[in-house]
Design a protein around this motif. Structure first.
Motif, PDB file in Angstrom:
ATOM      1  N   LEU A   1      37.799  40.305 152.854  1.00 49.85           N
ATOM      2  CA  LEU A   1      39.003  39.981 153.619  1.00 49.85           C
ATOM      3  C   LEU A   1      40.259  40.237 152.784  1.00 49.85           C
ATOM      4  CD1 LEU A   1      40.612  38.590 155.969  1.00 49.85           C
ATOM      5  CD2 LEU A   1      40.167  36.408 154.780  1.00 49.85           C
ATOM      6  N   SER A   2      41.250  40.844 153.445  1.00 52.85           N
ATOM      7  CA  SER A   2      42.586  40.959 152.857  1.00 52.85           C
ATOM      8  C   SER A   2      43.569  40.303 153.810  1.00 52.85           C
ATOM      9  CB  SER A   2      42.970  42.431 152.650  1.00 52.85           C
ATOM     10  OG  SER A   2      44.334  42.535 152.252  1.00 52.85           O
ATOM     11  N   VAL A   3      44.474  39.498 153.281  1.00 51.21           N
ATOM     12  CA  VAL A   3      45.496  38.853 154.111  1.00 51.21           C
ATOM     13  C   VAL A   3      46.873  39.449 153.836  1.00 51.21           C
ATOM     14  CG1 VAL A   3      44.204  36.702 154.322  1.00 51.21           C
ATOM     15  CG2 VAL A   3      45.791  37.007 152.392  1.00 51.21           C
ATOM     16  N   ASN A   4      46.913  40.565 153.094  1.00 46.85           N
ATOM     17  CA  ASN A   4      48.200  41.205 152.790  1.00 46.85           C
ATOM     18  C   ASN A   4      48.124  42.713 153.050  1.00 46.85           C
ATOM     19  OD1 ASN A   4      46.581  41.968 150.658  1.00 46.85           O
ATOM     20  ND2 ASN A   4      47.659  40.682 149.140  1.00 46.85           N
ATOM     21  N   SER A   5      47.469  43.052 154.165  1.00 44.57           N
ATOM     22  CA  SER A   5      47.399  44.441 154.633  1.00 44.57           C
ATOM     23  C   SER A   5      46.732  45.382 153.650  1.00 44.57           C
ATOM     24  CB  SER A   5      48.793  44.961 154.994  1.00 44.57           C
ATOM     25  OG  SER A   5      49.355  44.201 156.038  1.00 44.57           O
ATOM     26  N   GLY A   6      45.751  44.876 152.889  1.00 44.51           N
ATOM     27  CA  GLY A   6      44.948  45.724 152.027  1.00 44.51           C
ATOM     28  C   GLY A   6      45.376  45.824 150.594  1.00 44.51           C
ATOM     29  N   LEU A   7      46.397  45.036 150.175  1.00 42.31           N
ATOM     30  CA  LEU A   7      46.819  45.107 148.779  1.00 42.31           C
ATOM     31  C   LEU A   7      45.806  44.451 147.857  1.00 42.31           C
ATOM     32  CD1 LEU A   7      50.636  44.412 149.168  1.00 42.31           C
ATOM     33  CD2 LEU A   7      49.481  46.619 148.889  1.00 42.31           C
ATOM     34  N   THR A   8      45.253  43.316 148.269  1.00 39.37           N
ATOM     35  CA  THR A   8      44.208  42.631 147.505  1.00 39.37           C
ATOM     36  C   THR A   8      43.099  42.213 148.458  1.00 39.37           C
ATOM     37  OG1 THR A   8      45.292  40.469 147.760  1.00 39.37           O
ATOM     38  CG2 THR A   8      45.846  41.783 145.790  1.00 39.37           C
ATOM     39  N   TRP A   9      41.882  41.996 147.896  1.00 37.15           N
ATOM     40  CA  TRP A   9      40.711  41.695 148.721  1.00 37.15           C
ATOM     41  C   TRP A   9      39.930  40.541 148.113  1.00 37.15           C
ATOM     42  CZ3 TRP A   9      39.821  44.284 153.278  1.00 37.15           C
ATOM     43  CH2 TRP A   9      40.590  45.438 153.490  1.00 37.15           C
ATOM     44  N   LYS A  10      39.222  39.795 148.985  1.00 36.85           N
ATOM     45  CA  LYS A  10      38.378  38.683 148.561  1.00 36.85           C
ATOM     46  C   LYS A  10      37.046  38.764 149.291  1.00 36.85           C
ATOM     47  CE  LYS A  10      38.107  33.620 148.443  1.00 36.85           C
ATOM     48  NZ  LYS A  10      38.791  32.338 148.798  1.00 36.85           N
ATOM     49  N   ARG A  11      35.961  38.618 148.541  1.00 34.78           N
ATOM     50  CA  ARG A  11      34.634  38.603 149.147  1.00 34.78           C
ATOM     51  C   ARG A  11      34.438  37.305 149.911  1.00 34.78           C
ATOM     52  NH1 ARG A  11      29.831  36.373 148.362  1.00 34.78           N
ATOM     53  NH2 ARG A  11      27.943  37.551 148.937  1.00 34.78           N
ATOM     54  N   MET A  12      33.937  37.415 151.197  1.00 33.58           N
ATOM     55  CA  MET A  12      33.792  36.236 152.050  1.00 33.58           C
ATOM     56  C   MET A  12      32.333  35.835 152.247  1.00 33.58           C
ATOM     57  SD  MET A  12      36.879  35.591 152.467  1.00 33.58           S
ATOM     58  CE  MET A  12      36.715  34.215 153.605  1.00 33.58           C
ATOM     59  N   GLY A  13      31.481  36.755 152.620  1.00 35.15           N
ATOM     60  CA  GLY A  13      30.081  36.425 152.886  1.00 35.15           C
ATOM     61  C   GLY A  13      29.332  37.679 153.278  1.00 35.15           C
ATOM     62  N   ARG A  14      28.117  37.475 153.757  1.00 33.66           N
ATOM     63  CA  ARG A  14      27.259  38.597 154.118  1.00 33.66           C
ATOM     64  C   ARG A  14      26.842  38.460 155.575  1.00 33.66           C
ATOM     65  NH1 ARG A  14      22.759  40.912 150.129  1.00 33.66           N
ATOM     66  NH2 ARG A  14      24.739  41.443 149.122  1.00 33.66           N
ATOM     67  N   ALA A  15      27.008  39.572 156.350  1.00 33.02           N
ATOM     68  CA  ALA A  15      26.624  39.583 157.768  1.00 33.02           C
ATOM     69  C   ALA A  15      25.280  40.272 157.904  1.00 33.02           C
ATOM     70  CB  ALA A  15      27.683  40.296 158.603  1.00 33.02           C
ATOM     71  N   GLY A  16      24.196  39.515 157.782  1.00 30.29           N
ATOM     72  CA  GLY A  16      22.862  40.078 157.934  1.00 30.29           C
ATOM     73  C   GLY A  16      22.622  41.195 156.940  1.00 30.29           C
ATOM     74  N   MET A  17      22.318  42.377 157.463  1.00 33.25           N
ATOM     75  CA  MET A  17      22.053  43.551 156.629  1.00 33.25           C
ATOM     76  C   MET A  17      23.330  44.287 156.267  1.00 33.25           C
ATOM     77  SD  MET A  17      18.833  43.540 156.073  1.00 33.25           S
ATOM     78  CE  MET A  17      18.554  45.186 155.459  1.00 33.25           C
ATOM     79  N   GLY A  18      24.498  43.678 156.557  1.00 29.98           N
ATOM     80  CA  GLY A  18      25.756  44.360 156.296  1.00 29.98           C
ATOM     81  C   GLY A  18      26.306  44.973 157.567  1.00 29.98           C
ATOM     82  N   GLY A  19      27.618  45.000 157.698  1.00 27.27           N
ATOM     83  CA  GLY A  19      28.234  45.467 158.937  1.00 27.27           C
ATOM     84  C   GLY A  19      28.433  46.972 158.961  1.00 27.27           C
ATOM     85  N   THR A  20      27.888  47.632 159.963  1.00 26.02           N
ATOM     86  CA  THR A  20      28.136  49.056 160.166  1.00 26.02           C
ATOM     87  C   THR A  20      29.312  49.285 161.099  1.00 26.02           C
ATOM     88  OG1 THR A  20      26.549  49.108 161.990  1.00 26.02           O
ATOM     89  CG2 THR A  20      25.719  49.614 159.794  1.00 26.02           C
ATOM     90  N   ALA A  21      29.778  48.242 161.782  1.00 27.32           N
ATOM     91  CA  ALA A  21      30.989  48.289 162.601  1.00 27.32           C
ATOM     92  C   ALA A  21      31.565  46.881 162.626  1.00 27.32           C
ATOM     93  CB  ALA A  21      30.680  48.774 164.019  1.00 27.32           C
ATOM     94  N   LEU A  22      32.906  46.775 162.545  1.00 27.18           N
ATOM     95  CA  LEU A  22      33.586  45.488 162.523  1.00 27.18           C
ATOM     96  C   LEU A  22      34.712  45.477 163.532  1.00 27.18           C
ATOM     97  CD1 LEU A  22      34.018  44.911 158.663  1.00 27.18           C
ATOM     98  CD2 LEU A  22      32.336  43.790 160.143  1.00 27.18           C
ATOM     99  N   ALA A  23      35.001  44.291 164.076  1.00 32.32           N
ATOM    100  CA  ALA A  23      36.178  44.088 164.924  1.00 32.32           C
ATOM    101  C   ALA A  23      36.613  42.638 164.771  1.00 32.32           C
ATOM    102  CB  ALA A  23      35.886  44.406 166.384  1.00 32.32           C
ATOM    103  N   ALA A  24      37.930  42.404 164.704  1.00 31.62           N
ATOM    104  CA  ALA A  24      38.477  41.050 164.582  1.00 31.62           C
ATOM    105  C   ALA A  24      39.402  40.778 165.747  1.00 31.62           C
ATOM    106  CB  ALA A  24      39.221  40.886 163.256  1.00 31.62           C
ATOM    107  N   ASP A  25      39.391  39.543 166.210  1.00 28.82           N
ATOM    108  CA  ASP A  25      40.210  39.131 167.348  1.00 28.82           C
ATOM    109  C   ASP A  25      41.684  39.111 166.924  1.00 28.82           C
ATOM    110  OD1 ASP A  25      41.488  37.829 169.444  1.00 28.82           O
ATOM    111  OD2 ASP A  25      39.798  36.483 169.817  1.00 28.82           O
ATOM    112  N   PRO A  26      42.542  39.917 167.542  1.00 28.49           N
ATOM    113  CA  PRO A  26      43.946  39.946 167.108  1.00 28.49           C
ATOM    114  C   PRO A  26      44.696  38.653 167.421  1.00 28.49           C
ATOM    115  CG  PRO A  26      43.643  41.282 169.064  1.00 28.49           C
ATOM    116  CD  PRO A  26      42.273  40.890 168.611  1.00 28.49           C
ATOM    117  N   LEU A  27      44.179  37.838 168.374  1.00 29.27           N
ATOM    118  CA  LEU A  27      44.813  36.566 168.689  1.00 29.27           C
ATOM    119  C   LEU A  27      44.300  35.445 167.798  1.00 29.27           C
ATOM    120  CD1 LEU A  27      44.822  36.751 172.597  1.00 29.27           C
ATOM    121  CD2 LEU A  27      46.567  37.532 170.976  1.00 29.27           C
TER     122      LEU A  27
END
Length: 546
Positions: free
Chosen positions: A476-502
């Motif tokens: 996860l990055s909360v500053n548009s990709g300047l820095t990143w933090k590891r959050m967790g693991r989604a099963g075998m790893g995500g091959t596609a991601l989408a986040a709710d903009p709201l």
């Protein structure tokens, strides 16, 4: 496409939208144009059949609209005997229609057919039929069969070699075999070898629909021969240019016997001669074609069955889509115009980039050559200028600054692009060599972390929230990709991601045949497919919010 909550869309081998009356259901929204194996003119003008994995489709308006004719019927070829009677076949069955192709019945004739290549009928005696097949379930093997009673019973003819094609002229029966060309003047009782050049192989034979006594044969080295007496004698007509393709077949224009069409064995090219083969020109071709057919009513019109549906070309012009109503094409990426959410872009596996301005009800081809770009993995729209479009594939990043009219391939971004996020100040690309960034609207790209290893997926949740999948972990990055933090693991790893903009803390991930949801920025996950993977043989390739 508006709703009190953001709408999650999924690209499988088709585009799916949620039915809001019940958010556990999904419905298809195109784009049309999945693989079509054969396109077959039948009956009156404008009527064609299209053979697909889902069955046979029919159109009565020259491909503008298709409908499913029979989900169990799959035809490889059709010959029209009269205005109403047509014969069709596939590998192991023979069919007959008495209403110009609207309905078909399987011909339960004597013998067990297997490997049918071609059916032809006697021009003088319509009840006499000839069937070329490569083999049978019996021990008899390949054969040319003859019926004198309209396919009620069949007789095996003593042909020297297995038949590949058969033509019936007013005076002869002409058969293309694997090693020669044979002619019979007595209905197949005896045969004579008539191939004019024994030093090369035969590529195909064709008959002039307007003059059935005139036939052509083509060699694999491009030499064309013609005969005006049903193949009894031959004349060298010309030498075709074969530098750009391997010759595989030919056909004579039903409206002009001087116009011949030749195509390669892989369906990648087609050439046209306007002087009976003395010279020819290669026609424009952008798609992987499986089969060609000449329109019996419209001069100069060619139909093509392709991995991207049905295509049509008039007088050697560009190939135009004619796939509305056919099975959906294989969609691998989705993107929305940030200023107009009813404008949707669909990247496909076989059919380039498609655009809809009415939320998926209709689609247009943006002209990005599927042979050039390959399978599209992602699409990005530049928010400062929606006419700037980015497409990522295994071949790199393609950019258009004129709404898809022209495209250029970046020479500073590596191959293997999985995801693109286009922000106003920077553009990010998840690639097989790590995360890349551009600060000049996609002109140039620079690596920006993750040790040059594959970044499998990247998504934008707005408000500076970005998620990516790297080495089976969600970051996860909360500053548009300047820095990143590891959050967790989604099963075998995500091959596609989408986040709710709201609600940017809600993120969705596709793993192997599973849709997962996290409500805590990717720390923990739970299944969220609601029956989506109950659809057999569907692979989810992309997620996006509207």
């Amino acid at each position: 496409m508006t709703h009190r909550a953001a709408a999650l869309l999924i690209a499988l081998s088709l585009l799916c939208l949620p039915a809001w009356a019940d958010e556990r259901e999904w419905e298809s929204h195109g784009p049309y144009g999945g693989p079509v194996w054969y396109v077959l003119p039948v009956g009156p003008p404008g009527r064609l059949l299209a053979t697909t994995a889902s069955g046979t489709y029919i159109t009565d308006d020259a491909g503008l609209h298709w409908r499913l004719l029979d989900s169990e019927l799959r035809l490889d070829g059709v010959v029209n005997q009269t205005a109403d009677v047509a014969w069709g076949w596939n590998y192991q069955s023979l069919y007959r229609s008495s209403d110009a192709g609207l309905t078909w019945s399987r011909v339960e004739s004597g013998g067990d057919h297997w490997g049918i290549h071609k059916l032809a009928f006697d021009l003088n005696v319509p009840s006499t039929l000839y069937l070329a097949e490569s083999g049978s379930r019996s021990e008899d093997g390949a054969a040319l069969l003859r019926s004198v009673n309209g396919a009620v019973t069949w007789t095996r003819l003593p042909l020297p070699s297995p038949p590949e094609d058969v033509i019936v002229t007013p005076s002869t029966v002409l058969v293309d075999t694997y090693d020669n060309l044979y002619s019979s003047v007595n209905g197949g009782t005896t045969w004579n070898a008539v191939f004019p050049d024994a030093t090369v192989n035969l590529s195909g034979i064709a008959q002039d629909p307007a003059n059935p006594s005139r036939v052509y044969c083509l060699t694999t080295v491009g030499t064309l021969y013609s005969s005006s007496n049903g193949g009894l004698t031959w004349q060298n007509t010309g030498q075709l240019d074969r530098q750009n393709y391997t010759l595989g077949g030919m056909a004579v224009d039903p409206h002009d016997p001087r116009v011949l069409y030749v195509w390669d064995s892989d369906g990648q090219a087609i050439a046209r001669s306007e002087n009976a083969g003395a010279s020819c020109e290669t026609l424009p071709s952008r798609y992987d074609f499986y089969q060609f057919a000449l329109d019996p009513y419209t001069p100069g019109r060619i139909w093509a069955a392709s991995a991207g549906g049905v295509r049509m070309s008039d007088a050697g012009g560009p190939w135009v889509r004619r796939s509305t109503g056919l099975p959906n094409t294989s969609v691998s990426a989705i993107a929305f115009d940030p200023r107009d959410p009813s404008t949707v872009y669909a990247g496909t596996r076989y059919d380039g980039l498609q655009k809809s301005t009415d939320a998926g009800d209709t689609w247009e081809d943006l002209g990005l050559d599927s042979a050039e770009v390959g399978i599209i993995n992602c699409v990005g729209i530049y928010p400062k200028s929606p006419s700037t479009i980015f497409v990522g594939s295994w071949k790199g990043i393609f950019r258009s600054t004129d709404a898809g009219k022209t495209w250029s391939l970046s020479d500073t971004c590596p191959n293997g692009v999985y995801s693109i996020i286009a922000k106003s100040r920077r553009i990010l690309a998840a690639t097989s060599s790590g995360l890349y960034m551009s600060r000049d609207s996609g002109e140039t790209w620079q690596p920006t972390g993750f040790n040059s290893d594959p970044v499998d997926a990247l998504t934008d949740a707005g408000r500076g929230f970005l998620y990516l999948s790297y080495n089976r972990d969600i970051w996860l990055s909360v500053n548009s990709g300047l820095t990143w933090k590891r959050m967790g693991r989604a099963g075998m790893g995500g091959t596609a991601l989408a986040a709710d903009p709201l609600r940017p803390w809600n993120v969705y991930a596709i793993t192997w045949r599973q849709l997962l949801k996290s409500s805590d920025c990717g720390r923990t996950w739970e299944p969220f497919d609601h029956g989506l993977f109950s659809w057999d043989n569907k692979s989810v390739m992309s997620l996006v919010f509207s």
